[in-house]
Design a protein around this motif. Structure first.
Motif, PDB file in Angstrom:
ATOM      1  N   LEU A   1       0.825  -1.207   0.000  1.00  0.00           N
ATOM      2  CA  LEU A   1       0.000   0.000   0.000  1.00  0.00           C
ATOM      3  C   LEU A   1       0.856   1.253   0.000  1.00  0.00           C
ATOM      4  N   SER A   2       0.355   2.294  -0.634  1.00  0.00           N
ATOM      5  CA  SER A   2       1.035   3.577  -0.581  1.00  0.00           C
ATOM      6  C   SER A   2       0.941   4.148   0.829  1.00  0.00           C
ATOM      7  N   ARG A   3       1.776   5.117   1.111  1.00  0.00           N
ATOM      8  CA  ARG A   3       1.756   5.719   2.446  1.00  0.00           C
ATOM      9  C   ARG A   3       0.393   6.335   2.735  1.00  0.00           C
ATOM     10  N   ALA A   4      -0.180   7.042   1.745  1.00  0.00           N
ATOM     11  CA  ALA A   4      -1.483   7.677   1.947  1.00  0.00           C
ATOM     12  C   ALA A   4      -2.562   6.623   2.188  1.00  0.00           C
ATOM     13  N   ARG A   5      -2.495   5.513   1.457  1.00  0.00           N
ATOM     14  CA  ARG A   5      -3.487   4.453   1.621  1.00  0.00           C
ATOM     15  C   ARG A   5      -3.343   3.788   2.983  1.00  0.00           C
ATOM     16  N   ARG A   6      -2.109   3.574   3.423  1.00  0.00           N
ATOM     17  CA  ARG A   6      -1.907   2.988   4.753  1.00  0.00           C
ATOM     18  C   ARG A   6      -2.517   3.868   5.837  1.00  0.00           C
ATOM     19  N   GLU A   7      -2.309   5.162   5.732  1.00  0.00           N
ATOM     20  CA  GLU A   7      -2.852   6.087   6.725  1.00  0.00           C
ATOM     21  C   GLU A   7      -4.377   5.997   6.761  1.00  0.00           C
ATOM     22  N   SER A   8      -4.991   5.895   5.593  1.00  0.00           N
ATOM     23  CA  SER A   8      -6.450   5.820   5.511  1.00  0.00           C
ATOM     24  C   SER A   8      -6.966   4.519   6.128  1.00  0.00           C
ATOM     25  N   VAL A   9      -6.331   3.397   5.781  1.00  0.00           N
ATOM     26  CA  VAL A   9      -6.768   2.105   6.315  1.00  0.00           C
ATOM     27  C   VAL A   9      -6.474   2.033   7.815  1.00  0.00           C
ATOM     28  N   TYR A  10      -5.358   2.599   8.242  1.00  0.00           N
ATOM     29  CA  TYR A  10      -5.014   2.645   9.672  1.00  0.00           C
ATOM     30  C   TYR A  10      -6.150   3.281  10.475  1.00  0.00           C
ATOM     31  N   ALA A  11      -6.660   4.400   9.983  1.00  0.00           N
ATOM     32  CA  ALA A  11      -7.766   5.067  10.683  1.00  0.00           C
ATOM     33  C   ALA A  11      -8.987   4.156  10.758  1.00  0.00           C
ATOM     34  N   ASP A  12      -9.247   3.409   9.688  1.00  0.00           N
ATOM     35  CA  ASP A  12     -10.388   2.497   9.685  1.00  0.00           C
ATOM     36  C   ASP A  12     -10.180   1.330  10.657  1.00  0.00           C
ATOM     37  N   VAL A  13      -8.945   0.828  10.747  1.00  0.00           N
ATOM     38  CA  VAL A  13      -8.663  -0.258  11.687  1.00  0.00           C
ATOM     39  C   VAL A  13      -8.969   0.190  13.113  1.00  0.00           C
ATOM     40  N   LEU A  14      -8.561   1.403  13.457  1.00  0.00           N
ATOM     41  CA  LEU A  14      -8.799   1.895  14.814  1.00  0.00           C
ATOM     42  C   LEU A  14     -10.291   1.991  15.119  1.00  0.00           C
ATOM     43  N   VAL A  15     -11.102   2.251  14.097  1.00  0.00           N
ATOM     44  CA  VAL A  15     -12.545   2.371  14.286  1.00  0.00           C
ATOM     45  C   VAL A  15     -13.218   1.002  14.322  1.00  0.00           C
ATOM     46  N   ARG A  16     -12.817   0.096  13.422  1.00  0.00           N
ATOM     47  CA  ARG A  16     -13.552  -1.153  13.238  1.00  0.00           C
ATOM     48  C   ARG A  16     -13.069  -2.308  14.112  1.00  0.00           C
ATOM     49  N   ALA A  17     -11.807  -2.276  14.519  1.00  0.00           N
ATOM     50  CA  ALA A  17     -11.269  -3.394  15.303  1.00  0.00           C
ATOM     51  C   ALA A  17     -11.841  -3.403  16.715  1.00  0.00           C
ATOM     52  N   ALA A  18     -11.944  -4.593  17.294  1.00  0.00           N
ATOM     53  CA  ALA A  18     -12.394  -4.716  18.682  1.00  0.00           C
ATOM     54  C   ALA A  18     -11.318  -4.253  19.645  1.00  0.00           C
ATOM     55  N   ALA A  19     -10.051  -4.445  19.280  1.00  0.00           N
ATOM     56  CA  ALA A  19      -8.944  -4.044  20.147  1.00  0.00           C
ATOM     57  C   ALA A  19      -7.687  -3.876  19.304  1.00  0.00           C
TER      58      ALA A  19
END
Length: 221
Positions: free
Chosen positions: A73-91
């Motif tokens: 993933l590109s750096r920008a894409r990683r940042e976007s998915v990272y934000a989603d992981v923090l929202v969607r993950a249980a922990a």
């Protein structure tokens, strides 16, 4: 690109085309194991900076759109998915090991330490752990070790993104304190511009002396 990685980049978590995206997790969820933690690291190979590990637990049936091996993933894409992981993950939890620790106990042991710290910081104890790569005896707990898990196991892919984004941010901050090495671009890896700056400017406290000596034949004092 591996088939699993293509699937992870494409259809979203609610899309029926997502197919085998969560195959590994579903095997354990179907057995009543909801606390499955995927673990991965970033920064085992660089010449400077800490090693960072992340642990991610997903709720049964939950996936994160776009999560794949962070290297794809590109750096920008990683940042976007990272934000989603923090929202969607249980922990989600992160652990790290400093350059001083890496030089003292070696990078493999430091990686295991960072992973242990990430697992210990999870707000809930995992019932099952899967890590990317080979088995790690010093992890100190039972785990599955799967080569290329960051491309084929969704929770590990999420962990790889978290670890990479957190470490890149650390290196960007360190670049402000130690300009000239290009850490905001190369994240501490032994790129040509980094090596040139190292010869010109000398080492910083964030350079790994043991790795520089063993891998590159450099004497950083």
């Amino acid at each position: 690109m591996p088939e699993r990685a293509r699937a992870a980049i494409g259809p979203g978590p609610e899309d029926p085309r997502s197919g085998g995206l969560l195959d590994y997790e579903r095997k354990y969820w179907s057995q009543g194991v909801s606390g499955l933690a995927g673990v991965d690291e970033a920064g085992r190979g660089p010449l400077a900076g800490p090693v960072v590990a992340a642990a991610v637990i997903l709720e049964p049936g939950v996936a994160v759109d776009g999560a794949a091996d962070s290297k794809l993933l590109s750096r920008a894409r990683r940042e976007s998915v990272y934000a989603d992981v923090l929202v969607r993950a249980a922990a989600v939890a992160v652990g790290s090991a400093s350059v001083r620790v890496i030089d003292r106990i070696n990078v493999l042991e430091a990686t295991a330490l960072a992973m242990r710290r990430a697992l210990e910081r999870l707000p809930r104890a995992p019932e099952h752990v899967v890590v990317d790569g080979l088995p790690m005896r010093s992890l100190g707990r039972p785990h599955d070790a799967v080569v290329a898990a960051d491309a084929g196991i969704h929770s590990v892919a999420c962990a790889s993104i978290v670890a990479k984004v957190v470490r890149d941010r650390i290196m960007t901050r360190l670049a402000l304190r130690h300009p000239g090495y290009g850490w905001e671009r190369n994240a501490g890896y032994a790129t040509a511009d980094h090596l040139e700056a190292l010869h010109r400017l000398g080492p910083t406290p964030h350079h790994r002396k043991l790795m520089a000596t063993r891998q590159l034949g450099l004497d950083l004092g």
